[in-house]
Design an enzyme around this catalytic site. Structure first.
Site, mmCIF file in Angstrom:
data_model
loop_
_atom_site.group_PDB
_atom_site.id
_atom_site.type_symbol
_atom_site.label_atom_id
_atom_site.label_comp_id
_atom_site.label_asym_id
_atom_site.label_seq_id
_atom_site.Cartn_x
_atom_site.Cartn_y
_atom_site.Cartn_z
ATOM 1 N N ARG A 174 0.848 -1.191 0.000
ATOM 2 C CA ARG A 174 0.000 0.000 0.000
ATOM 3 C C ARG A 174 0.884 1.241 0.000
ATOM 4 N NH1 ARG A 174 2.320 1.965 3.721
ATOM 5 N NH2 ARG A 174 0.820 3.648 3.680
ATOM 6 N N GLY A 175 0.209 2.413 -0.118
ATOM 7 C CA GLY A 175 0.959 3.657 -0.289
ATOM 8 C C GLY A 175 1.004 3.934 -1.781
ATOM 9 N N ALA A 176 0.686 5.187 -2.163
ATOM 10 C CA ALA A 176 0.480 5.492 -3.588
ATOM 11 C C ALA A 176 1.627 5.040 -4.507
ATOM 12 C CB ALA A 176 0.188 6.987 -3.741
ATOM 13 N N ARG A 183 -7.678 -0.236 -6.727
ATOM 14 C CA ARG A 183 -7.924 0.868 -5.778
ATOM 15 C C ARG A 183 -8.096 2.144 -6.608
ATOM 16 N NH1 ARG A 183 -4.306 1.347 -0.565
ATOM 17 N NH2 ARG A 183 -6.247 2.259 0.228
ATOM 18 N N GLN A 191 -2.187 2.549 9.984
ATOM 19 C CA GLN A 191 -0.905 2.611 9.244
ATOM 20 C C GLN A 191 0.146 3.404 10.030
ATOM 21 O OE1 GLN A 191 -3.888 2.965 7.848
ATOM 22 N NE2 GLN A 191 -3.936 2.363 5.704
ATOM 23 N N ASP A 233 -2.129 10.965 -2.295
ATOM 24 C CA ASP A 233 -2.489 9.895 -3.241
ATOM 25 C C ASP A 233 -2.856 10.441 -4.612
ATOM 26 O OD1 ASP A 233 -2.909 8.645 -0.470
ATOM 27 O OD2 ASP A 233 -2.873 6.971 -1.877
ATOM 28 N N ASN A 253 -5.444 12.504 0.498
ATOM 29 C CA ASN A 253 -4.545 11.663 1.304
ATOM 30 C C ASN A 253 -5.394 10.907 2.320
ATOM 31 O OD1 ASN A 253 -1.863 10.743 1.963
ATOM 32 N ND2 ASN A 253 -2.000 11.947 3.837
ATOM 33 N N LYS A 254 -4.742 10.072 3.110
ATOM 34 C CA LYS A 254 -5.434 9.227 4.087
ATOM 35 C C LYS A 254 -6.434 10.021 4.921
ATOM 36 C CE LYS A 254 -5.203 5.696 4.466
ATOM 37 N NZ LYS A 254 -6.201 4.898 3.714
HETATM 38 O O1 MRU Z 1 -4.576 3.220 2.258
HETATM 39 P P1 MRU Z 1 -3.091 3.439 2.140
HETATM 40 O O2 MRU Z 1 -2.327 2.885 3.301
HETATM 41 O O3 MRU Z 1 -2.565 2.975 0.810
HETATM 42 O O4 MRU Z 1 -2.931 5.021 2.183
HETATM 43 C C1 MRU Z 1 -1.664 5.586 2.039
HETATM 44 C C2 MRU Z 1 -1.639 7.049 2.204
HETATM 45 O O5 MRU Z 1 -2.647 7.698 2.358
HETATM 46 C C3 MRU Z 1 -0.307 7.734 2.076
HETATM 47 O O6 MRU Z 1 -0.271 8.874 2.870
HETATM 48 C C4 MRU Z 1 -0.082 8.135 0.606
HETATM 49 O O7 MRU Z 1 -0.255 7.032 -0.236
HETATM 50 C C5 MRU Z 1 1.248 8.712 0.381
HETATM 51 S S1 MRU Z 1 2.483 7.460 0.552
HETATM 52 C C6 MRU Z 1 3.959 7.972 0.103
#
Ligand code: MRU
Length: 340
Positions: free
Chosen positions: A46-48, A89, A194, A235, A245-246
């Site tokens: 996970r993470g963009a 996603r 996370q 994201d 973002n999250k």
């Molecule tokens: O749902 P996730 O864990 O994939 O969400 C991740 C985030 O929101 C991060 O802040 C974002 O992807 C930036 S990661 C470098």
């Protein structure tokens, strides 16, 4: 040395299963389209930026299973695979950004072996480029972190979320390399934690001073003068600077404005979606309500209660002090002419 969220080694794709951290550190091999899609959907990876990298390797892993005797059939089935990967996603644009580069290979490719080779080369290139971007985000943002700073961050934006040392956390790692005295407050990041599971793990592994807080404590700490700056990832960033973002990021930005605390977004240019001019056009992933009704895998709410689970929010551009990219810092007053 940072953990490697994704590795391509000896012709095999492996990832750290992030759903098991911090309790256990386990890498798993992904050998099929189904494996890759399940890993992305369940947040094992996970993470963009990491999602984009995993999907690019995933395309190669899946293409390899296709028969190559008829090039048109191969291309048709390969395009179906890209479509399916792209649907895993919806919010992080890095996913479609990475897959569109593979699609370009399909569009111009003449024979299936060349397409396979170019697809793998492209996945490796996207991975290498992200590693480099992370380092440059850290370098570009480093002057924003003064000695003796208390930094607040949300979700996980470190090595686990990228192909390198992270985005928002790259600034932290750079400050550490420069021997600055810094301390990080880590938001727990409900519902899937996370922050407490992944960021707290990364920072303790690297020996960075950090304190975990529950999300609802952030405003109070700001009011107490305990936070000097906030750095988060993104994201998807629209052409006007609005940043998804999250979930929980938006409340941090509102509170930062009230308390006159700088609010920074750190992201590679692969996270910009310049085809949309505002955050209103960003699709927000809605995840299973059960995630809200559980805490750390244990049920924490009555089975019958309704729950709502948007996984991301959009922070309006006017709440963002600056966006730090691998190319430069884009200050708020320049948001109307973003051009990557
Ligand atoms: O749902 P996730 O864990 O994939 O969400 C991740 C985030 O929101 C991060 O802040 C974002 O992807 C930036 S990661 C470098």
């Amino acid at each position: 040395v940072y953990p490697k969220a994704i590795e391509w080694h000896d012709g095999k794709l492996s990832i750290i299963d992030q759903t098991l951290l911090p309790g256990s550190y386990k890498t798993i091999e992904l050998t099929s389209l189904a494996d890759v899609e399940e890993a992305i959907k369940s947040l094992k990876v996970r993470g963009a930026p990491a999602i984009g990298i995993a999907a690019a390797y995933g395309a190669y892993v899946a293409f390899k299973h296709l028969p190559g005797n008829d090039i048109e059939t191969f291309k048709k089935e390969a395009r179906e695979i890209l479509k399916s990967l792209n649907a895993t996603r919806p919010t992080a644009v890095n996913l479609s950004w990475a897959l569109s580069q593979i699609e370009e290979i399909l569009n111009t490719g003449k024979d299936h072996l060349t397409i396979l080779k170019n697809t793998l080369d492209m996945a490796k290139h996207i991975h290498d480029e992200d590693r480099e971007s992370c380092r440059n985000i850290g370098l570009n943002g480093a002057p924003l972190i003064k000695n003796n700073s208390n930094i607040l961050t949300h979700c996980n934006t470190g090595a686990l979320a990228t192909g390198g040392m992270g985005t928002a956390l790259a600034l932290v790692y750079h400050a550490m390399e420069e021997k600055k005295n810094i301390h990080v407050y880590v938001d727990e990041t409900r519902p899937l934690l996370q922050g407490s599971r992944l960021t707290a793990w990364e920072l303790t592994q690297s020996g960075i001073a950090a304190t975990l807080i529950a999300d609802n404590m952030a405003a109070w700490l700001m009011g107490q003068g305990k936070i000097d700056l906030i750095i988060v990832g993104a994201d998807r960033i629209a052409g006007n600077g609005d940043a998804a973002n999250k979930i929980g990021t938006y409340s941090l930005a509102v509170n930062a404005k009230y308390h006159h605390i700088p609010f920074y977004v750190a992201a590679p240019t692969s996270t910009f979606d310049l085809e949309i001019m505002s955050g209103a056009e960003i699709v927000i992933e809605e995840r299973d309500a059960e995630e809200v009704k559980h805490f750390g895998g244990c049920q924490s709410a009555p089975k019958e209660i309704n729950a709502y689970n948007p996984a991301f929010d959009v922070t309006p551009a006017d709440l963002i002090t600056a966006i730090i990219t691998e190319k430069k810092i884009i200050w708020n007053k320049e948001f109307n002419k973003i051009n990557c």
